[in-house]
Design a protein around this motif. Sequence first.
Motif, mmCIF file in Angstrom:
data_model
loop_
_atom_site.group_PDB
_atom_site.id
_atom_site.type_symbol
_atom_site.label_atom_id
_atom_site.label_comp_id
_atom_site.label_asym_id
_atom_site.label_seq_id
_atom_site.Cartn_x
_atom_site.Cartn_y
_atom_site.Cartn_z
ATOM 1 N N ILE A 198 0.850 -1.174 0.000
ATOM 2 C CA ILE A 198 0.000 0.000 0.000
ATOM 3 C C ILE A 198 0.888 1.226 0.000
ATOM 4 N N VAL A 199 0.374 2.312 -0.543
ATOM 5 C CA VAL A 199 1.094 3.572 -0.562
ATOM 6 C C VAL A 199 0.267 4.583 0.211
ATOM 7 N N LEU A 200 0.896 5.213 1.191
ATOM 8 C CA LEU A 200 0.234 6.209 2.014
ATOM 9 C C LEU A 200 1.034 7.506 1.985
ATOM 10 N N ARG A 201 0.355 8.602 2.161
ATOM 11 C CA ARG A 201 1.030 9.887 2.326
ATOM 12 C C ARG A 201 1.112 10.153 3.827
ATOM 13 N N ARG A 202 2.338 10.294 4.316
ATOM 14 C CA ARG A 202 2.578 10.435 5.756
ATOM 15 C C ARG A 202 1.796 11.617 6.346
ATOM 16 N N ASN A 203 1.822 12.782 5.692
ATOM 17 C CA ASN A 203 1.135 13.961 6.225
ATOM 18 C C ASN A 203 -0.382 13.779 6.245
ATOM 19 N N GLU A 204 -0.934 13.184 5.191
ATOM 20 C CA GLU A 204 -2.388 12.952 5.158
ATOM 21 C C GLU A 204 -2.791 11.958 6.240
ATOM 22 N N LEU A 205 -1.981 10.912 6.422
ATOM 23 C CA LEU A 205 -2.254 9.919 7.457
ATOM 24 C C LEU A 205 -2.173 10.567 8.844
#
Length: 150
Positions: free
Chosen positions: A24-31
């Motif tokens: 999975i790919v997540l955006r650290r700031n959005e998370l």
Amino acid sequence: MSVLADKIEQFILHKLLEDEEENIVLRRNELADELDCAPSQISYVLSTRFSNDKGFMVESRRGSGGFVRIIRLAPAKEDRTPAPISERLPAVNITMEDLDVLLYRLIKSKSLTNREAVLLHHTFEALFDEVDEPQRLNVIGRILKHLNLR
């Protein structure tokens, strides 16, 4: 920080369980915004709870277009079929992390569907919240014993 770290870990594990892909790919700031925490707390959880020895590889790119990719590593051939939980762990040390790892292995061995694993995860989570440890371990053991593994 352990309560927040647990919350972050569970969120990421839910994403992995829901996703059919191996990563999975997540955006650290959005998370971090979604979980109401600092991006450094996400980094801490990724480095301590999603390490190679726990079956994950984490790629990270910082900056405005940065992302975090979490890749599930394929278990060794002899690990394809999970050992009974009683052989893997002393009963008094079973954690949600241990159960999630077991559920993941059962999914990979096609013994459980993703939906069944998510339902079991929520059942185990409720047991951890509502039932004292001796009873909880007994109930978890009974559930695992009676799973009709394909």
